[in-house]
Design an enzyme around this catalytic site. Structure first.
Site: not given
Length: 396
Positions: A328-329
């Site tokens: 997701h990051g």
């Protein structure tokens, strides 16, 4: 134009689905039509960002070259296995490198090599290379592979398709009744997805603002209540918003004659975290299970890295969830989110295998209610980590 968001997208869906319905009901193949429509829709997706279009086109071209290369490595019966495996690993590294570079540079304040949909297309491309290496894919048409990568209903937000299922589906000859069944189900999922996103999601998003502002944070008690309410309303919003996208993608896919896997299946009814991750973002959790967890377990057991299967599974869950978090990051919030879920998944695995009280009472209704309640507390704590609330509490 953003898929499943902008009004223009839904306006275009009317003729797209209408033509598909005419073709399907007259038992004409939908593969070429779907391929052309997908390419045109991607052009509209990127028409305001030509650099994104160039990066996307370049990545797709690279993916095709890598897939053909890896196919050629394992095509000959007398191939050098060690050399083929080494070059396959190089190809796999090249396949996932742009996503890693993008995530790292975003964390550093940039965003090199990124384009809309890079996360999902990377997983699809990597899956094809892995299955070629495993001997599950022995031939791959360039047109089928391009259609698989560019299939527009799932391009930006998933679900993550599986190539062998997709190719078999688009080549399946559908009778009129078969297509009508898919069309009716597709329209139903499309409407349900729209209701989830634009009604359920909108109400939940409004609640994430209104309820905390109504309660306030002026005292320690109201501060605590606001944090709980915020993480619950945010989790509900995430479900309706993301499930809405996924259901609409299922719907459009079915209208084009393609079965798209269900990405959410009543996740808030799950009794434990392992059950939750078989119901939430199913395409991602099953992808990581099949291509990371199972391979890690197999390799670690072969090399005897750990003394027991339980320890192996617990470490595997930790790797899985940290990977999902960083997917997701690359931020502290997502890393802590992954570690939290990894530890909790390992804990669930441990007590289910070793706790005699659990084995004795796991089918009792009272125990299942308690287990569900504890699981929901953990799930919504995860949402609080995911949206950064742990490090940046809501203040109103």
């Amino acid at each position: 134009m953003n898929f499943f968001v902008d009004p223009a997208f839904f306006v275009l869906l009317v003729p797209i689905v209408g033509i598909a319905a005419c073709l399907g009901m007259t038992q004409r193949p939908l593969r070429r039509y779907g391929s052309v429509v997908s390419l045109l829709m991607l052009l509209l997706l990127f028409y305001r960002t030509p650099e994104g279009l160039a990066l996307c086109a370049g990545y797709i071209a690279m993916s095709l070259v890598l897939a053909r290369w890896v196919l050629s490595l394992f095509a000959k019966k007398d191939h050098d296995q060690n050399r083929a495996v080494l070059l396959y690993r190089v190809a796999l590294a090249l396949q996932i490198a742009p996503l890693i570079i993008y995530k790292v540079t975003v964390a550093a304040g940039g965003g090199l090599l990124g384009f809309l949909g890079i996360s999902y297309i990377t997983f699809k491309g990597a899956q094809v290379l892995i299955e070629i290496r495993d001997g599950l894919i022995t031939e791959l048409s360039a047109t089928d592979y391009l259609y698989f990568l560019t299939f527009f209903p799932t391009f930006t937000s998933g679900p993550i398709l599986r190539s062998r299922t997709f190719v078999a589906d688009v080549h399946k000859e559908l009778t009129r009744d078969d297509y009508l069944d898919r069309l009716y189900r597709g329209l139903g999922w499309l409407v349900m997805g729209a209701v989830y996103k634009f009604v359920g999601g909108a109400l939940a998003q409004w609640a994430t603002w209104f309820l905390p502002s109504l309660i306030g944070t002026s005292t320690p008690f109201t501060f605590g209540v606001t944090q709980v309410v915020s993480c619950v309303t945010y989790g509900v919003y995430e479900f309706f918003d993301f499930a809405g996208y996924s259901y609409m993608a299922m719907g459009v896919g079915l209208c084009l004659g393609v079965e798209v896997m269900r990405n959410f299946n009543k996740p808030f009814l799950s009794l434990d975290l392992k059950d939750f991750w078989t119901r939430w973002h199913i395409s991602l959790s099953t992808w990581v299970r099949d291509f990371v967890f199972m391979r890690f377990v197999q390799t670690s057991m072969e090399h005897k890295w750990f003394k027991s299967r339980l320890t192996t599974a617990c470490v595997g869950y930790m790797i899985n969830m940290v990977l999902i978090g960083l997917w997701h990051g690359i931020t502290l919030d997502y890393f802590v989110y992954g570690v939290f879920y990894g530890l909790c998944m390992a804990g669930v695995e441990f007590y289910q295998k070793r706790w005699k009280f659990y084995k004795k009472h796991r089918r009792d209704k009272w125990f299942q209610v308690c287990e569900w309640a504890v699981n929901m507390v953990v799930v919504f704590m995860g949402f609080a980590l995911f949206n950064g609330q742990l490090f940046h509490p809501v203040i109103v």
